[in-house]
Design a protein around this motif. Structure first.
Motif, PDB file in Angstrom:
ATOM      1  N   ARG A   1       1.031   4.007  -2.861  1.00  0.00           N
ATOM      2  CA  ARG A   1       0.633   5.401  -2.552  1.00  0.00           C
ATOM      3  C   ARG A   1       1.966   6.288  -3.049  1.00  0.00           C
ATOM      4  O   ARG A   1       1.798   7.541  -3.676  1.00  0.00           O
ATOM      5  CB  ARG A   1       0.514   5.868  -1.056  1.00  0.00           C
ATOM      6  CG  ARG A   1      -0.648   5.492  -0.600  1.00  0.00           C
ATOM      7  CD  ARG A   1      -0.981   6.024   0.985  1.00  0.00           C
ATOM      8  NE  ARG A   1      -0.138   5.404   1.656  1.00  0.00           N
ATOM      9  CZ  ARG A   1      -0.724   4.071   2.452  1.00  0.00           C
ATOM     10  NH1 ARG A   1      -1.765   3.839   2.319  1.00  0.00           N
ATOM     11  NH2 ARG A   1       0.361   3.615   3.472  1.00  0.00           N
TER      12      ARG A   1
ATOM     13  N   ARG B   1       1.430   6.714  -6.584  1.00  0.00           N
ATOM     14  CA  ARG B   1       0.377   7.502  -7.119  1.00  0.00           C
ATOM     15  C   ARG B   1       0.935   9.020  -6.999  1.00  0.00           C
ATOM     16  O   ARG B   1       0.776   9.898  -7.571  1.00  0.00           O
ATOM     17  CB  ARG B   1      -0.687   7.372  -6.351  1.00  0.00           C
ATOM     18  CG  ARG B   1      -1.543   6.171  -6.805  1.00  0.00           C
ATOM     19  CD  ARG B   1      -2.951   6.170  -6.276  1.00  0.00           C
ATOM     20  NE  ARG B   1      -3.038   5.872  -4.897  1.00  0.00           N
ATOM     21  CZ  ARG B   1      -3.018   4.863  -4.144  1.00  0.00           C
ATOM     22  NH1 ARG B   1      -3.072   3.793  -4.508  1.00  0.00           N
ATOM     23  NH2 ARG B   1      -3.035   4.890  -2.806  1.00  0.00           N
TER      24      ARG B   1
ATOM     25  N   GLU C   1       0.897  -1.158   0.143  1.00  0.00           N
ATOM     26  CA  GLU C   1      -0.216  -0.020   0.237  1.00  0.00           C
ATOM     27  C   GLU C   1       1.039   1.006   0.038  1.00  0.00           C
ATOM     28  O   GLU C   1       0.220   2.210  -0.679  1.00  0.00           O
ATOM     29  CB  GLU C   1      -0.847   0.046   1.049  1.00  0.00           C
ATOM     30  CG  GLU C   1      -2.018  -1.122   1.126  1.00  0.00           C
ATOM     31  CD  GLU C   1      -2.931  -1.136   2.435  1.00  0.00           C
ATOM     32  OE1 GLU C   1      -2.387  -0.292   3.526  1.00  0.00           O
ATOM     33  OE2 GLU C   1      -3.930  -1.852   2.602  1.00  0.00           O
ATOM     34  N   ASP C   2       2.146   1.013   0.834  1.00  0.00           N
ATOM     35  CA  ASP C   2       2.928   2.372   0.897  1.00  0.00           C
ATOM     36  C   ASP C   2       3.452   2.715  -0.662  1.00  0.00           C
ATOM     37  O   ASP C   2       3.547   3.647  -1.048  1.00  0.00           O
ATOM     38  CB  ASP C   2       3.962   2.087   1.821  1.00  0.00           C
ATOM     39  CG  ASP C   2       3.378   2.331   3.470  1.00  0.00           C
ATOM     40  OD1 ASP C   2       2.222   2.724   3.323  1.00  0.00           O
ATOM     41  OD2 ASP C   2       4.123   1.929   4.136  1.00  0.00           O
TER      42      ASP C   2
END
Length: 905
Positions: free
Chosen positions: A662, A665, A658-659
């Motif tokens: 992110r 993105r 997830e990191d």
């Protein structure tokens, strides 16, 4: 591992099998040129070696080589026979792939196949190029190929964490493991950066973007280390394989390895930390080894807990934790493992046992020092409970559920009675001297089936029966002959010995079965966790598996702000009472157990245990049960520790992903923002400057200007204002697309009318080109939004005008193809590079050719694709077949006309 129980003085069957596979000439040999990043010279090195083989008389053929426009690489291709590539249609364009069938039919001695991680075009026999290479090898063809370290599957997450870019094309590690040779093509990061700046790797615009993101010096240094370490690990494995295949007694000093022995000594955590420091100084891998010898089954539960915690400490510190069954003296088992793993440093604790114990059982330390040969033995005092070590258990555990089983003792008496009956029945044939064998058999059967207690009861019953029925005077417990006293005592002693041996074998089998069940459960749990893609899935799987395996109620808590909150439970639970919340928070803050059965806050209803990895405590797991007293037995507590560690690692993995997402993105957002700012600074300032210049000239020199000059200035103002308007419209359209606010107003429309309107809007843009129309007369009406479709055609025509030379033709053609209508916009420019065929539809992306930079934002084609897809069609890019130039094709479905539906007014 398969080598654990092998005699190091005999060749390893696995190593011999691997050596035989490498010598199998029915299969081709694979050589991989491995690099840390694009541009280090892998393809150049492969072609150089291929050219040397060609001069030596080897039949070398190029299957596929990607030069990426590098002149020095293209020059090396001269003189090679190249297999023509096959064409594969994809979204209206042609992709050129290696012709596998033609290469196998040609059957060269050596094939050069570039970019092993390449993904083949849809419809190919194999989805990946490495599978093509496998087929070539199976056909007996040697292959040289290239690969970047970021494409190795096991390193994909590591590379993504370093570079913040996830590589989608990967190659399984097994391909590298089966390679016959790996050559690292290395280049200093500074030299590679210089090559990028000189345009020898990418085009200048792409090179600048790469230098800002992927090709930073830190990234290149880390990737370089990964490539060198991966190759070093392979060389290390090859050395071990050679030693095992040839029964070479190790160690060989080609590399450093550290082995630390973990035993019952409470100072073992200190030994593990010492081994960690020693391995760090030597830059060597290290292993913590626990040998379960004959006395292991008699270990107390605190000792088992301490050993398990010490092995967990080794795992958290980055070492490998290994447990071996011991069949010989412990020192021999340790040395056999060390020699099979090429270990050259053994760390062992200083013994403080009584001399009488060492006299009876021997000294592991003394045996290691005497028999280690060239292996260095580090005898360390260690410290029992240094900070960060394996702490003593702070949780009370229930005693193992053991109770006297009357059925087992009844079975013992029954077995003895059966043995006695057989002895009495066969006494006339076999004689009284063989009667004791039947009774001993019964004792052994009871020991194996029921354990030590019932077997001792069977010993007593068998001894009494032997005395009563077989020693004269019979049918009394009196022994008249002194020699029979010795026979009776000897029988009893033998019965006790065999009962102990049988009971020991049973205990060992029961422990092995329990471990096998636990291992199977852990394996099933790991498979479940590996399939979990989200944090909620991981938490649910962890709570459900722990509850099922330990028969308890489970909650999992994770930090949220400054407090831990319930994130999952089985059965579902979403809140705790005050005492449980306090215990959970304390367990998380202090990394120690709390709650029921713990030293801290024992009044809570649940027991809370921290879930930790090498990076610290991630959360807390809470257990509850209706049973009175402690919730878990020692064995269940050790199983919970393993489950909690696996769950914590899965949580950390999901969070890292997830990191990374992110970060990707954020990097993409930053890239788009920079591109937008760059575009605005150019595409707003340029037309505004023209408008302001023309307007100020008209204001200041109105009286002195001729009518023709005034008309030119007004035309300039109008033209630049229209250009500015197109830019603003594109930005607004892209905003609508990204917000999902494009809702097409579909109705049956005549395509030719929309084409005419689009040509009128682009009349000024296309003024320097010849426009040709080729619209089929049988075009059916299509369900379109006329405003959106007109904008699509305007953007495509504007793009053609930008990239086609002045005076060239722009062709707009429309045809019906079955149930679809295909509308094409063709120009006579330089066409599209293959690598840009899909990228031209990315936001803010512009193809750059030569020294000319086209005006524009790079949004037009992206907006065109978004509008067409919103209307149910597709738009693709490619190159013309009849001449140079690009072609953009819009494909839309022909609607099924409903009754009474006609053309929109």
């Amino acid at each position: 591992m398969s080598e654990q129980g092998r005699d190091p003085l005999r060749p390893s069957p696995d190593a011999l099998l691997q050596a035989a596979r490498r010598e199998d000439r029915a299969r081709g040999r694979l050589k991989i040129f491995l690099g840390a990043a694009p541009g280090v010279g892998k393809t150049y090195e492969m072609l150089t070696i291929g050219r040397a083989r060609l001069r030596a008389g080897t039949d070398v053929v190029v299957g596929v080589v990607e030069t990426h426009g590098r002149p020095e690489t293209e020059a090396l291709l001269d003189g090679f026979e190249q297999i023509p590539r096959r064409s594969a249609p994809y979204h209206g364009t042609l992709l050129h792939e290696m012709d596998l069938d033609a290469l196998i039919a040609r059957r060269p001695a050596l094939a050069l196949v570039d970019e092993l991680a390449h993904t083949n075009a849809p419809g190919s026999r194999h989805p990946k190029r490495y599978q093509d290479v496998e087929e070539l090898l199976d056909a007996g063809i040697d292959v040289h190929t290239t690969l970047n370290i970021q494409h190795v599957e096991s390193l994909n997450d590591v590379v993504a964490q370093i570079t913040r870019i996830r590589v989608r094309e990967t190659v399984p590690d097994s391909v590298l493991d089966r390679a016959d040779d790996i050559e690292v093509v290395d280049l200093n990061p500074d030299d590679l950066i210089q090559r990028l700046r000189e345009g020898k790797v990418y085009l200048p615009e792409s090179a600048e973007r790469a230098l800002r993101h992927y090709f930073s010096r830190g990234n290149l240094t880390a990737l370089r280390e990964l490539a060198l370490r991966r190759t070093a690990d392979r060389v290390d494995d090859e050395l071990l394989g050679h030693m095992r295949a040839n029964a070479v007694a190790g160690p060989w000093g080609a590399g450093e390895r550290v082995l630390v022995c973990v035993g019952e000594d409470p100072r073992a955590p200190g030994l593990v930390r010492y081994a960690k420091r020693l391995a760090d100084r030597l830059h060597a891998p290290w292993t913590a080894l626990s040998v379960e010898g004959a006395r292991a089954v008699h270990r107390s539960e605190p000792v088992r807990d301490r050993i398990a915690e010490t092995l967990r400490l080794a795992d958290r510190l980055g070492g490998d934790a290994v447990t071996l069954p011991g069949g010989r003296r412990i020192a021999e088992d340790i040395l056999a493992y060390a020699r099979s793993a090429n270990v050259n440093h053994i760390v062992v604790g200083k013994a403080e046992r009584a001399w009488l114990f060492e006299l009876v059982n021997g000294s592991v330390v003394h045996d290691l020092v005497r028999r280690s040969g060239t292996i260095s033995v580090h005898v360390v005092a260690g410290e029992p409970l240094a900070p960060g070590g394996a702490p003593e258990k702070a949780v009370a555990t229930a005693a193992p559920r053991a109770r006297i089983d009357a059925r087992a003792y009844a079975l013992a008496l029954l077995a003895t009675a059966v043995g006695l009956g057989l002895a009495l029945a066969l006494q006339p044939a076999l004689g009284v001297e063989n009667a004791d064998l039947f009774l001993l058999t019964a004792v052994v059967a009871v020991a194996v089936r029921a354990g030590l207690g019932p077997s001792l009861a069977a010993v007593v019953a068998a001894s009494l029966a032997y005395n009563f029925f077989f020693l004269p005077p019979v049918y009394t417990f009196t022994i008249a002959d002194p020699t029979n006293v010795a026979a009776f005592l000897l029988f009893t002693l033998v019965a006790v010995l065999v009962s102990n041996l049988g009971a020991h074998a049973r205990r060992t089998a029961v422990i092995a079965q329990g471990r096998a069940r636990a291992t199977e459960r852990l394996y099933g749990f790991s498979r479940t966790l590996s399939a979990c893609a989200t944090l909620d899935d991981v938490l649910w799987a962890t709570s459900a598996h722990v509850a099922a395996m330990l028969r308890v109620r489970v909650v999992v808590l994770l930090p949220d702000g400054g407090a831990v909150t319930v994130r999952a439970g089985y059965p579902p639970e979403d809140r705790l009472d005050g005492a449980d919340r306090a215990a959970a928070q304390w367990a998380f803050d202090n990394d120690r157990p709390a709650g029921r059965g713990a030293d801290t806050l024992p009044g809570a209803r649940r027991l809370f245990l921290p879930m930790r990895t090498g990076r610290g405590t991630l959360g807390v797991i809470g257990l509850d049960s209706d049973r009175a007293g402690p919730i878990l037995t020692p064995e269940e507590r050790r199983l919970l520790d393993a489950l909690a560690d696996m769950g914590a690692l899965a949580i950390e993995r999901v969070r890292l992903v997830e990191d990374l997402d992110r970060a990707e993105r954020a990097a993409e957002t930053d890239r788009l923002r920079q591109a937008l700012l760059t575009s605005i600074s150019h595409d707003l300032r340029t037309p505004l400057s023209s408008v302001l210049g023309a307007a100020s000239t008209l204001r200041d020199l109105d009286a002195a200007l001729a009518p023709e000059a005034k008309a030119d200035l007004v035309a300039t103002i109008v033209e630049e204002a229209e250009r500015l308007n197109r830019f603003i419209v594109n930005l607004l359209d892209m905003t609508r697309l990204e917000a999902g606010a494009v809702a097409p107003n579909l109705a049956l429309q005549d395509v030719s009318e929309i084409v005419g309107t689009a040509l009128s809007r682009t009349e000024a843009v296309l003024a320097g080109h010849r426009v040709a129309l080729d619209l089929a007369p049988d075009l059916p009406p299509l369900r379109l939004d006329p405003v959106l479709f007109e904008q699509v055609l305007v953007n495509l025509l504007d793009n053609a005008a930008k990239y086609a030379p002045d005076g060239s033709a722009v062709l707009l053609r429309a045809r019906r193809l079955g149930t679809q209508v295909r509308i094409e916009v063709m120009d006579e420019g330089d066409g599209l590079p293959e690598e840009d065929v899909e990228r031209v539809f990315d936001k803010f992306y512009r193809v750059r050719k030569g020294d000319r930079v086209r005006a524009g934002t790079g949004l037009g084609l992206s907006i065109a694709r978004g509008f067409v897809e919103a209307m149910g069609g597709t738009v693709t890019a490619g190159n013309r077949r009849d001449r140079a130039g690009a072609v953009f094709a819009v494909t839309l479905p022909v609607p099924k006309r409903a009754a009474g539906e006609g053309l929109a007014a």
